[in-house]
Enzyme design. Structure first.
Site, PDB file in Angstrom:
ATOM      1  N   ASP A  30       0.843  -1.194   0.000  1.00  0.00           N
ATOM      2  CA  ASP A  30       0.000   0.000   0.000  1.00  0.00           C
ATOM      3  C   ASP A  30       0.884   1.253   0.000  1.00  0.00           C
ATOM      4  OD1 ASP A  30      -1.977   1.859   0.322  1.00  0.00           O
ATOM      5  OD2 ASP A  30      -2.962   0.841   1.998  1.00  0.00           O
ATOM      6  N   ASP A  31       0.925   1.967  -1.116  1.00  0.00           N
ATOM      7  CA  ASP A  31       1.696   3.229  -1.219  1.00  0.00           C
ATOM      8  C   ASP A  31       3.209   3.039  -1.338  1.00  0.00           C
ATOM      9  OD1 ASP A  31      -0.711   4.572  -0.871  1.00  0.00           O
ATOM     10  OD2 ASP A  31      -0.191   5.491   1.039  1.00  0.00           O
ATOM     11  N   CYS A  66      -5.295   4.641  -3.742  1.00  0.00           N
ATOM     12  CA  CYS A  66      -5.526   3.234  -3.403  1.00  0.00           C
ATOM     13  C   CYS A  66      -6.754   2.615  -4.047  1.00  0.00           C
ATOM     14  CB  CYS A  66      -5.669   3.071  -1.896  1.00  0.00           C
ATOM     15  SG  CYS A  66      -4.311   3.761  -0.947  1.00  0.00           S
TER      16      CYS A  66
END
Ligand SMILES: *[C@@H]1O[C@H](CO)[C@@H](O)[C@H](O)[C@H]1NC(C)=O
Ligand SMILES: *[C@@H]1O[C@H](CO)[C@@H](O)[C@H](O)[C@H]1NC(C)=O
Ligand SMILES: *[C@@H]1O[C@H](CO)[C@@H](O)[C@H](O)[C@H]1NC(C)=O
Ligand SMILES: *[C@@H]1O[C@H](CO)[C@@H](O)[C@H](O)[C@H]1NC(C)=O
Ligand SMILES: *[C@@H]1O[C@H](CO)[C@@H](O)[C@H](O)[C@H]1NC(C)=O
Length: 493
Positions: A30-31, A66
């Site tokens: 995530d990221d 996201c």
């Protein structure tokens, strides 16, 4: 006799094919950026996936945020075709419309073809919340479901274990995902092939490392490329918002964020080593494709922004991608342009399963040294939100059109409604271009020749020939309406 022979001829190859169907393990962070050395902490990922397979150096996402990006990964569709625009329910993130089309998630096709399918970790940001049907829902396509309710966190969260919500307070989420994955792999009986998606929270905010990794990078400071903390007068409105450059007093905070992100990734790196070990223990490693990637990139200090994603620059749209598996070469670096919407069609093709219509196309996994030309679309809808604009900030009067403005970051906002943009990312053998248009009062445009300007220091919109801009503008408007791989690859014809 003749019948008997025909039967053998037709049945035998089918059976042996069925036996050989490969497994898939996707690790989706995530990221995690590709540009700010985001893969540096991933020693095991590089050793067990990169060195044993292919590392893609031009891997992009359809949207630098996201929920829209995850929806693209799951369906193989561009944002304008799956219509999840942002991370809120009102923007389609796990809303009713999505739930009606959730059968298009590629896991459904694999499950219908006899695969066991496992998901653990963050799904779409609003999965499991009250307004989205709650955590009793097991999304279609998954035979073993351990979905995180809501957005990435590290402690104190609810996980839906096959529809049974379980509140965990003090168990580090990445480690929980690892334990579930190992247990799932150990339970495999070899009778059915499997798909696993492991979606840990790292290195998303609040960047919490596992206790055993705290301080591991305590002397590491933020990467400072030439575009770090420079005032960029040639860029769109939000980038020029004061203060620019950021005051020196803010830089230690950027260092802290940078090193916490790396530290939070160490548990993911350990998880990957453990998963590879477990696959080896059950003799499935050689028959498994492992895919490592992230849902979007990240910036820390570029062009005097604070830290976030949501921008069209390389830091935010470029992601790590490594794939190993049966038939692939080892330790290969592949510069061909690929998108997150290519993963679903790639997996289905490798599994020999027919796909529904997708905008992505299977990645050519033959070793290529030459880049094949591609136009890729990036779409982003700027957010505005009351509540994330601190009343102490002078911009509070326009809080509906601004987002994430906090006094501790000098009230420099991270997003605005008019930070809505679409870009064509154009890569060919001798070309490396980006053209973006913003949906603001000026129809502001940015053009970068990345072959000469890799840090996007110079918006060349005033310098380039008009004909080139007209060409990209036309391409962009067609791509924004494209449907299906053939059309999205070549929307002009
Ligand atoms: C593996 O099997 C054990 C024993 O049946 C079971 O308790 C466990 O939940 C299974 N693990 C997973 C992740 O399905
Ligand atoms: C980190 O910095 C401290 C203080 O400057 C120093 O004492 C220490 O040796 C450094 N540690 C590493 C691993 O470089
Ligand atoms: C992989 O390739 C790189 C550069 O091409 C090389 O330095 C490295 O030693 C290779 N690693 C392995 C495990 O072969
Ligand atoms: C998300 O998108 C919806 C629909 O376009 C919009 O109404 C909402 O304000 C957006 N959310 C934020 C936080 O901007
Ligand atoms: C962008 O939005 C902000 C906040 O509403 C506004 O102040 C500014 O003038 C807008 N800029 C452009 C170029 O549209």
């Amino acid at each position: 006799m003749l019948h008997y022979i025909i039967l053998i001829l037709f049945v035998t190859p089918m059976l042996s094919n069925a036996e050989k169907r490969p497994n898939f393990v996707i690790i989706l962070t995530d990221d995690q950026d590709a540009v700010l050395d985001g893969m540096t902490p991933m020693k095991n990922v590089k050793r067990f996936i990169g060195s044993e397979g292919v590392t893609f150096t031009n891997s992009y996402v359809t949207s630098p945020i996201c929920c829209p990006s995850r929806a693209s990964i799951l369906t193989g569709l561009y944002v304008h075709n799956h219509m999840i625009r942002n991370n809120s329910l009102s923007g389609g993130c796990y809303g009713t419309d999505w739930r009606h089309k959730e059968h298009r998630v590629f896991a459904n096709a694999l499950k219908n073809a006899g695969y066991d399918t496992f998901y653990a970790g963050k799904y779409l940001n609003q999965y499991g919340v009250k307004g989205a049907g709650g955590p009793d829902i097991v999304p279609p396509g998954w035979s073993e479901w351990h979905g995180l309710v809501g957005n990435s966190v590290y402690y104190d969260y609810v996980m839906s274990n096959n529809g049974v919500p379980t509140h965990l307070t003090d168990r580090y989420l990445t480690d929980v995902i690892r334990d579930l994955s190992i247990s799932y792999i150990e339970n495999q009986t070899e009778s059915r092939p499997f798909l696993m998606v492991l979606a840990p929270p790292a290195p998303h905010q609040p960047f919490t490392p596992a206790p055993r990794h705290r301080g591991f990078y305590k002397n590491t400071t933020v990467v400072k490329h030439p575009n770090f903390n420079v005032a960029a007068e040639d860029k769109h409105w939000l980038i020029k918002m004061p203060p620019t450059p950021l005051p020196d007093t803010l830089l230690p905070e950027l260092d802290r964020v940078f090193r916490s992100r790396w530290e939070s990734l160490l548990a993911v790196d350990e998880m990957v080593a453990d998963v590879v070990g477990a696959l080896e223990d059950v003799s499935q490693l050689d028959n498994t494709y492992l895919i490592y990637t992230s849902d979007n990139g990240y910036h820390i200090g570029q062009f005097a922004q604070v830290y976030d994603k949501r921008q069209p620059y390389e830091s935010d749209i470029k992601v790590p991608l490594m794939i190993r598996g049966p038939g692939l070469g080892k330790n290969i670096t592949d510069p061909q342009p690929v998108l997150n919407i290519d993963l679903a069609p790639t997996i289905l093709k490798l599994a020999g399963v027919e796909a529904t219509q997708m905008d992505g196309r299977p990645i050519d996994l033959e070793v290529k040294t030459e880049i094949k030309e591609r136009y890729m679309l990036v779409e982003y809808y700027g957010e505005g939100r009351d509540g994330s604009v601190d009343p102490k900030c002078p911009w509070k009067y326009d809080s509906d059109n601004l987002a994430q403005c906090y006094p501790e970051y000098e009230c420099k906002c991270q997003d605005s409604r008019n930070n809505t943009f679409a870009c064509v990312r154009h890569i060919a053998k001798r070309l490396n271009m980006k053209y973006c248009v913003f949906d603001d009062q000026k129809n502001f445009a940015e053009l970068y020749d990345l072959s000469e300007d890799p840090y996007e220091m110079n918006n060349a919109i005033e310098e380039e020939f008009q004909a080139i801009i007209v060409w990209y503008n036309n391409y962009l408007s067609k791509m924004l309406k494209c449907k299906g791989a053939a059309n999205c690859d070549n929307p002009i014809s």
